[in-house]
Design a protein around this motif. Structure first.
Motif, short mmCIF file in Angstrom:
data_model
loop_
_atom_site.label_atom_id
_atom_site.label_comp_id
_atom_site.label_asym_id
_atom_site.label_seq_id
_atom_site.Cartn_x
_atom_site.Cartn_y
_atom_site.Cartn_z
N SER A 30 -36.30 -5.02 22.23
CA SER A 30 -37.59 -4.91 22.90
C SER A 30 -37.53 -5.33 24.37
CB SER A 30 -38.64 -5.75 22.16
OG SER A 30 -38.25 -7.12 22.17
N ASP A 31 -36.61 -6.24 24.70
CA ASP A 31 -36.46 -6.66 26.10
C ASP A 31 -35.91 -5.53 26.97
OD1 ASP A 31 -37.34 -9.20 25.50
OD2 ASP A 31 -35.31 -9.96 25.15
N CYS A 32 -35.07 -4.69 26.40
CA CYS A 32 -34.43 -3.61 27.16
C CYS A 32 -35.17 -2.28 27.07
CB CYS A 32 -33.01 -3.41 26.65
SG CYS A 32 -31.97 -4.86 26.80
N LYS A 33 -36.19 -2.23 26.26
CA LYS A 33 -36.89 -0.99 25.94
C LYS A 33 -37.34 -0.20 27.17
CE LYS A 33 -40.80 0.45 23.13
NZ LYS A 33 -41.88 -0.07 22.28
N ASN A 34 -37.98 -0.83 28.13
CA ASN A 34 -38.53 -0.14 29.29
C ASN A 34 -37.73 -0.33 30.56
OD1 ASN A 34 -40.75 0.80 27.76
ND2 ASN A 34 -41.73 -1.19 27.98
N CYS A 35 -36.56 -0.86 30.46
CA CYS A 35 -35.75 -1.14 31.64
C CYS A 35 -35.15 0.15 32.20
CB CYS A 35 -34.62 -2.11 31.28
SG CYS A 35 -33.54 -2.48 32.67
N PRO A 36 -35.22 0.35 33.52
CA PRO A 36 -34.65 1.57 34.11
C PRO A 36 -33.11 1.60 34.05
CG PRO A 36 -35.48 0.10 35.83
CD PRO A 36 -35.88 -0.49 34.51
N LEU A 37 -32.48 0.46 33.81
CA LEU A 37 -31.01 0.41 33.73
C LEU A 37 -30.51 0.43 32.30
CD1 LEU A 37 -30.44 -2.37 36.41
CD2 LEU A 37 -30.29 0.10 36.72
N ARG A 38 -31.40 0.68 31.36
CA ARG A 38 -31.03 0.64 29.94
C ARG A 38 -29.84 1.52 29.59
NH1 ARG A 38 -31.22 0.38 24.85
NH2 ARG A 38 -32.12 1.63 23.27
N LYS A 70 -27.06 -4.97 24.01
CA LYS A 70 -26.29 -4.99 25.24
C LYS A 70 -24.92 -5.59 24.95
CE LYS A 70 -26.37 -6.73 29.92
NZ LYS A 70 -27.12 -7.39 30.96
N CYS A 82 -26.57 0.15 30.98
CA CYS A 82 -26.21 -1.14 30.40
C CYS A 82 -25.92 -1.03 28.89
CB CYS A 82 -27.36 -2.10 30.64
SG CYS A 82 -27.04 -3.78 30.18
N CYS A 83 -26.82 -0.42 28.16
CA CYS A 83 -26.73 -0.39 26.70
C CYS A 83 -26.27 0.95 26.15
CB CYS A 83 -28.09 -0.70 26.09
SG CYS A 83 -28.72 -2.31 26.52
#
Length: 68
Positions: free
Chosen positions: A3-11, A22, A14-15
């Protein structure tokens, strides 16, 4: 968490697209590991000394903990 990475533009960078976590390839202490590795490879005498000290102090403790 996912959920922390859900809306990240670098997802994706990174993942990845399909992973849910991650993956960190290097430790935050990599700089220290690299410096120590360089120190040990450049000076053989120092490396042997450190190996002897480690075998007298650290290894017996680890062996005891593993056995018990």
């Amino acid at each position: 968490s996912e959920s922390d990475c859900k809306n990240c533009p670098l997802r994706e960078q990174c993942c990845g697209k399909s992973t849910k976590f991650k993956k960190i390839d290097d430790s935050i202490h990599k700089e220290h590991y690299d410096r120590m590795h360089q120190k040990l490879t450049q000076n053989e005498k120092y490396a042997k000394k450190m190996s002897r000290i480690r075998s007298k102090t650290v290894e017996p403790v680890i062996g005891t903990l593993v056995n018990f």
